[in-house]
Design an enzyme around this catalytic site. Structure first.
Site, PDB file in Angstrom:
ATOM      1  N   ARG A  40      51.227  36.218  50.985  1.00  0.00           N
ATOM      2  CA  ARG A  40      51.806  36.889  52.154  1.00  0.00           C
ATOM      3  C   ARG A  40      51.907  35.958  53.361  1.00  0.00           C
ATOM      4  NH1 ARG A  40      52.215  42.291  51.288  1.00  0.00           N
ATOM      5  NH2 ARG A  40      50.757  43.264  49.815  1.00  0.00           N
ATOM      6  N   LYS A 211      26.607  39.776  39.733  1.00  0.00           N
ATOM      7  CA  LYS A 211      26.133  38.384  39.759  1.00  0.00           C
ATOM      8  C   LYS A 211      26.288  37.769  41.145  1.00  0.00           C
ATOM      9  CE  LYS A 211      30.349  36.286  39.758  1.00  0.00           C
ATOM     10  NZ  LYS A 211      30.853  35.125  40.544  1.00  0.00           N
ATOM     11  N   ASP A 264      28.361  33.963  33.819  1.00  0.00           N
ATOM     12  CA  ASP A 264      28.802  33.943  35.215  1.00  0.00           C
ATOM     13  C   ASP A 264      27.617  33.958  36.170  1.00  0.00           C
ATOM     14  OD1 ASP A 264      30.792  33.722  37.075  1.00  0.00           O
ATOM     15  OD2 ASP A 264      31.641  35.714  36.763  1.00  0.00           O
ATOM     16  N   SER A 274      29.149  27.442  44.472  1.00  0.00           N
ATOM     17  CA  SER A 274      29.078  28.896  44.625  1.00  0.00           C
ATOM     18  C   SER A 274      28.951  29.311  46.089  1.00  0.00           C
ATOM     19  CB  SER A 274      27.882  29.443  43.837  1.00  0.00           C
ATOM     20  OG  SER A 274      27.600  30.776  44.195  1.00  0.00           O
ATOM     21  N   ASN A 276      28.389  32.412  47.192  1.00  0.00           N
ATOM     22  CA  ASN A 276      27.284  33.361  47.338  1.00  0.00           C
ATOM     23  C   ASN A 276      25.941  32.640  47.360  1.00  0.00           C
ATOM     24  OD1 ASN A 276      28.653  36.154  47.126  1.00  0.00           O
ATOM     25  ND2 ASN A 276      29.568  34.992  45.463  1.00  0.00           N
TER      26      ASN A 276
END
EC number: 1.1.1.94
Length: 353
Positions: A40, A211, A264, A274, A276
């Site tokens: 977009r 996860k 995962d 990662s 997170n």
């Protein structure tokens, strides 16, 4: 096959790059698929077209010359998906409801890559958009707004940069429709991507969502230098929490020992790419949640869905003490050392309880 990837974040761009670079056969220069990447954001699309790179989300990776770049007001979503054989949604979970509503009449498979639950506005930092409901995974949203859509998920241990570079990666294609699973295998199974089929879409989605929350906990563990013993225990007991929630929601327990569960979880909890995990590491260093999220520059789905995971589990009577501790940390109700003490101070129980 004509494939359109909706969303030019890191993962959408990586999958588009990998797929556009696939050839018909060894030694051939003929592209295996016609791939379009749609976004977009007009500025992003123009920059990618000019630079043949996505320097905002996947720097250092060249976009193949045969990868079509569309969107930004020049090409509508409806125009982008018209005539395609496969539609891939590479957007955050927060965008899933609107996209599925727009695509509910699609006659070809629609597959999402996002991992998480819808979250209430109060749980999301930095003014996330309002949602019609919360607590649902994408396949549940699809059941509400696009019941006739042939849909599925592509998930598993996969850092975007490695996929873009063509490094070996194994993923799971999950759907209740065999034709969707077959389409995903036909589209992506090749020299660098190995695709395994599954009909347990619930299990694959739960694994991908939970996860992320557990990876925050593992990052915190490593940031506090609690040791490898603690990390191993946290991942293992986190897997038990993930499995309990998934089975209660209707998944098969064995799904969580596979790529979308254990695979995962291990990658996201221990890999330095990662997002997170990075949140947990920064919280351990004393940074606030707002500071940690801002420094990422990208979405960390675990932050956005942690409370929803815990609320969903509580409503089902599922015990998830690690996930609960993550929420308490994110809400500022516990300090890192207090969270560790609370988890270690729980009463004894059997391992498989």
């Amino acid at each position: 096959m004509k494939i359109v990837v909706i969303g030019a974040g890191a993962w959408g761009t990586a999958l588009a790059v990998n797929t556009a670079g696939a050839v018909e056969a060894a030694g051939s220069d003929a592209p295996r698929h016609q791939v379009t990447l749609w976004a977009r954001d007009a500025a992003l699309v123009k920059a990618m077209q000019a630079e043949r790179a996505n320097t905002r989300y996947l720097p250092g990776v060249a976009l193949p010359g045969n990868l079509l770049l569309q969107g930004g007001g020049e090409t509508s979503l409806a125009e982008a998906v018209s005539g395609q054989d496969l539609i891939i949604l590479a957007t955050p979970v927060s965008a899933a409801r609107g996209l599925l509503q727009s695509l509910q009449q699609a006659s070809v498979p629609v597959v999402w890559l996002s991992k998480g639950f819808e979250a209430p506005v109060a749980a999301v930092p930095h003014s996330a958009p309002s949602l019609a409901s919360f607590g649902l995974m994408v396949h549940e949203i699809r059941a509400q707004v696009a019941t006739d859509l042939r849909a599925g998920i592509l998930s598993g241990p996969s850092f975007a940069l490695e996929v873009a570079r063509g490094q070996p990666t194994a993923l799971v294609a999950a759907s209740e429709h065999a034709e969707v699973r077959d389409a995903l295998v036909a589209a992506f199974h090749g020299t660098s991507l190995r695709i395994y089929a599954s009909d347990d879409i619930v299990g694959v989605e739960v694994g991908g969502a939970v996860k992320n929350v557990l990876a925050i906990a593992t990052g915190l563990c490593d940031g506090l230098q609690l040791g490898l013993n603690a990390r191993a225990a946290l991942i293992t007991r986190g897997l038990a929490e993930m499995t309990r929630l998934g089975v209660t929601l209707g998944a098969r327990a064995e799904t969580f020992t596979g790529l979308s569960g254990l695979g995962d979880l291990v990658l996201t909890a221990t890999g330095d790419l990662s997002r997170n995990r990075k949140v947990g590491l920064q919280l351990a260093q004393g940074k606030t949640l707002a500071e940690a999220v801002k420094s990422l520059g990208h979405v960390a789905e675990g932050v956005y869905c942690a409370r929803t995971v815990v609320q969903r589990a509580a409503g089902l009577g599922v015990d998830m003490p690690i996930a609960q501790s993550v929420v308490a940390l994110l809400d500022g109700k516990l300090r890192p050392a207090e969270a560790v003490a609370a988890l270690m101070g729980r009463g004894p129980t059997t391992e498989l309880a």
